[in-house]
Design a protein around this motif. Sequence first.
Motif, PDB file in Angstrom:
ATOM      1  N   ALA A 190      50.895  48.746  43.359  1.00 29.52           N
ATOM      2  CA  ALA A 190      52.288  48.759  43.813  1.00 29.52           C
ATOM      3  C   ALA A 190      53.192  48.026  42.827  1.00 29.52           C
ATOM      4  CB  ALA A 190      52.393  48.106  45.186  1.00 29.52           C
ATOM      5  N   LYS A 191      52.572  47.238  41.920  1.00 28.38           N
ATOM      6  CA  LYS A 191      53.311  46.400  40.972  1.00 28.38           C
ATOM      7  C   LYS A 191      54.250  45.455  41.734  1.00 28.38           C
ATOM      8  CE  LYS A 191      52.745  49.070  36.803  1.00 28.38           C
ATOM      9  NZ  LYS A 191      51.354  49.069  36.874  1.00 28.38           N
ATOM     10  N   GLU A 192      53.657  44.758  42.713  1.00 30.93           N
ATOM     11  CA  GLU A 192      54.398  43.807  43.529  1.00 30.93           C
ATOM     12  C   GLU A 192      53.647  42.486  43.617  1.00 30.93           C
ATOM     13  OE1 GLU A 192      55.769  45.277  47.323  1.00 30.93           O
ATOM     14  OE2 GLU A 192      56.147  47.273  46.500  1.00 30.93           O
ATOM     15  N   VAL A 193      54.403  41.429  43.918  1.00 31.41           N
ATOM     16  CA  VAL A 193      53.844  40.091  44.098  1.00 31.41           C
ATOM     17  C   VAL A 193      54.216  39.596  45.488  1.00 31.41           C
ATOM     18  CG1 VAL A 193      53.839  39.499  41.643  1.00 31.41           C
ATOM     19  CG2 VAL A 193      55.867  39.010  43.031  1.00 31.41           C
ATOM     20  N   PHE A 194      53.394  38.699  46.023  1.00 32.33           N
ATOM     21  CA  PHE A 194      53.635  38.134  47.345  1.00 32.33           C
ATOM     22  C   PHE A 194      54.208  36.727  47.170  1.00 32.33           C
ATOM     23  CE2 PHE A 194      52.520  36.071  51.337  1.00 32.33           C
ATOM     24  CZ  PHE A 194      52.892  37.038  52.253  1.00 32.33           C
ATOM     25  N   TRP A 235      47.090  27.699  37.935  1.00 32.83           N
ATOM     26  CA  TRP A 235      47.469  28.966  38.571  1.00 32.83           C
ATOM     27  C   TRP A 235      46.289  29.925  38.652  1.00 32.83           C
ATOM     28  CZ3 TRP A 235      52.374  30.285  40.353  1.00 32.83           C
ATOM     29  CH2 TRP A 235      53.406  29.371  40.070  1.00 32.83           C
ATOM     30  N   TYR A 236      46.016  30.381  39.857  1.00 32.91           N
ATOM     31  CA  TYR A 236      45.025  31.419  40.131  1.00 32.91           C
ATOM     32  C   TYR A 236      45.786  32.678  40.514  1.00 32.91           C
ATOM     33  CZ  TYR A 236      41.614  27.675  40.389  1.00 32.91           C
ATOM     34  OH  TYR A 236      40.811  26.606  40.096  1.00 32.91           O
ATOM     35  N   PHE A 237      45.366  33.807  39.971  1.00 29.01           N
ATOM     36  CA  PHE A 237      46.004  35.081  40.289  1.00 29.01           C
ATOM     37  C   PHE A 237      44.996  35.921  41.053  1.00 29.01           C
ATOM     38  CE2 PHE A 237      48.238  33.200  36.781  1.00 29.01           C
ATOM     39  CZ  PHE A 237      49.551  33.295  37.218  1.00 29.01           C
ATOM     40  N   ILE A 238      45.400  36.326  42.254  1.00 20.56           N
ATOM     41  CA  ILE A 238      44.490  36.979  43.179  1.00 20.56           C
ATOM     42  C   ILE A 238      44.967  38.401  43.457  1.00 20.56           C
ATOM     43  CG2 ILE A 238      43.541  36.907  45.506  1.00 20.56           C
ATOM     44  CD1 ILE A 238      43.752  33.847  45.344  1.00 20.56           C
ATOM     45  N   GLU A 239      44.136  39.344  43.056  1.00 21.63           N
ATOM     46  CA  GLU A 239      44.462  40.743  43.293  1.00 21.63           C
ATOM     47  C   GLU A 239      44.284  41.069  44.769  1.00 21.63           C
ATOM     48  OE1 GLU A 239      42.927  45.159  41.946  1.00 21.63           O
ATOM     49  OE2 GLU A 239      42.648  43.484  40.554  1.00 21.63           O
ATOM     50  N   ALA A 240      45.265  41.778  45.319  1.00 18.32           N
ATOM     51  CA  ALA A 240      45.213  42.183  46.727  1.00 18.32           C
ATOM     52  C   ALA A 240      45.891  43.537  46.880  1.00 18.32           C
ATOM     53  CB  ALA A 240      45.912  41.150  47.606  1.00 18.32           C
ATOM     54  N   ASP A 241      45.449  44.295  47.851  1.00 19.77           N
ATOM     55  CA  ASP A 241      46.099  45.552  48.214  1.00 19.77           C
ATOM     56  C   ASP A 241      47.134  45.227  49.284  1.00 19.77           C
ATOM     57  OD1 ASP A 241      46.838  47.923  49.557  1.00 19.77           O
ATOM     58  OD2 ASP A 241      44.910  48.860  49.114  1.00 19.77           O
ATOM     59  N   LYS A 242      48.407  45.428  48.972  1.00 15.57           N
ATOM     60  CA  LYS A 242      49.469  45.032  49.901  1.00 15.57           C
ATOM     61  C   LYS A 242      49.336  45.698  51.263  1.00 15.57           C
ATOM     62  CE  LYS A 242      53.580  47.414  49.719  1.00 15.57           C
ATOM     63  NZ  LYS A 242      54.963  47.491  49.330  1.00 15.57           N
ATOM     64  N   ASN A 243      48.702  46.872  51.309  1.00 12.85           N
ATOM     65  CA  ASN A 243      48.550  47.573  52.587  1.00 12.85           C
ATOM     66  C   ASN A 243      47.428  46.987  53.441  1.00 12.85           C
ATOM     67  OD1 ASN A 243      50.635  49.521  52.057  1.00 12.85           O
ATOM     68  ND2 ASN A 243      49.235  50.415  50.575  1.00 12.85           N
ATOM     69  N   PHE A 298      53.654  36.205  33.593  1.00 16.47           N
ATOM     70  CA  PHE A 298      52.215  36.252  33.353  1.00 16.47           C
ATOM     71  C   PHE A 298      51.594  37.425  34.116  1.00 16.47           C
ATOM     72  CE2 PHE A 298      47.775  35.232  33.817  1.00 16.47           C
ATOM     73  CZ  PHE A 298      47.439  34.688  32.594  1.00 16.47           C
ATOM     74  N   VAL A 299      51.967  37.589  35.364  1.00 16.61           N
ATOM     75  CA  VAL A 299      51.459  38.716  36.164  1.00 16.61           C
ATOM     76  C   VAL A 299      51.874  40.028  35.514  1.00 16.61           C
ATOM     77  CG1 VAL A 299      51.668  39.943  38.373  1.00 16.61           C
ATOM     78  CG2 VAL A 299      51.356  37.461  38.355  1.00 16.61           C
ATOM     79  N   LYS A 300      53.144  40.130  35.186  1.00 18.96           N
ATOM     80  CA  LYS A 300      53.660  41.378  34.580  1.00 18.96           C
ATOM     81  C   LYS A 300      52.933  41.712  33.281  1.00 18.96           C
ATOM     82  CE  LYS A 300      57.884  41.970  32.633  1.00 18.96           C
ATOM     83  NZ  LYS A 300      59.331  41.843  32.564  1.00 18.96           N
ATOM     84  N   ASP A 301      52.751  40.721  32.417  1.00 17.53           N
ATOM     85  CA  ASP A 301      52.134  40.950  31.116  1.00 17.53           C
ATOM     86  C   ASP A 301      50.623  41.172  31.182  1.00 17.53           C
ATOM     87  OD1 ASP A 301      54.644  40.597  30.053  1.00 17.53           O
ATOM     88  OD2 ASP A 301      54.251  38.578  29.288  1.00 17.53           O
ATOM     89  N   ASN A 302      49.962  40.534  32.149  1.00 17.36           N
ATOM     90  CA  ASN A 302      48.495  40.577  32.187  1.00 17.36           C
ATOM     91  C   ASN A 302      47.901  41.500  33.230  1.00 17.36           C
ATOM     92  OD1 ASN A 302      47.432  38.369  30.220  1.00 17.36           O
ATOM     93  ND2 ASN A 302      49.254  37.518  31.195  1.00 17.36           N
ATOM     94  N   TYR A 303      48.640  41.793  34.283  1.00 21.43           N
ATOM     95  CA  TYR A 303      48.067  42.596  35.372  1.00 21.43           C
ATOM     96  C   TYR A 303      48.825  43.884  35.647  1.00 21.43           C
ATOM     97  CZ  TYR A 303      45.788  38.108  36.063  1.00 21.43           C
ATOM     98  OH  TYR A 303      45.110  36.938  35.864  1.00 21.43           O
ATOM     99  N   PHE A 304      50.061  43.966  35.184  1.00 20.32           N
ATOM    100  CA  PHE A 304      50.869  45.166  35.448  1.00 20.32           C
ATOM    101  C   PHE A 304      51.089  46.018  34.226  1.00 20.32           C
ATOM    102  CE2 PHE A 304      53.335  43.247  39.294  1.00 20.32           C
ATOM    103  CZ  PHE A 304      52.161  43.145  39.995  1.00 20.32           C
TER     104      PHE A 304
END
Length: 183
Positions: free
Chosen positions: A54-58, A128-136, A175-181
């Motif tokens: 979804a290219k979104e963050v919580f 900082w920990y980055f945790i992948e999740a399915d927004k749904n 960081f999220v945008k550059d590394n995960y999106f």
Amino acid sequence: MQTLADELKELLKNKTSIEIIPRFLERFSMGNLTRDEDNKSHFCAYFAAYDPNAKEVFIGHHKKSGLWLFNGGHIDKDENLKQSVMREIGEEWGLDGNDFQIGSPALFTITEIDNPTKQACKHHYDLWYFIEADKNEFKPEESKLMEEFHEAGWKKIDEAQNLIKGKNTLLAIEFVKDNYFSK
């Protein structure tokens, strides 16, 4: 079990090329790493949920700071980093941290805090920990979120960037945008 001090020592020695690490090492050498031991300057752990599809963050609008932030908190005395993140996931999301893949911290920041009426803290040394999740499928308990946040939810990157005022939270968004999106 590895202690927080041992864990930080190992983690920081492998990150010497990162510009901010000398300040982390200096603070580390002072000891008293948790808020329980030093309520002015201590280590904290953020856990930033993102959905790469979804290219979104919580994020949420934090009550104490008045800022839009990712979830996170202070590391407690006698906890290691993973225990801290697992506890905070339970406290803030009402979810079991075992349901998420928690690796090593991927970003390091230092937050200067000037909010004397609400916080004794002056400096947070942030891991900082980055945790992948399915927004749904991500279903944090609303009551847990509302203990610390006025509101919280999934935001597109540009929307999050417009809400966020904190320099380090903006760094985390980049960081999220550059590394995960970027895939």
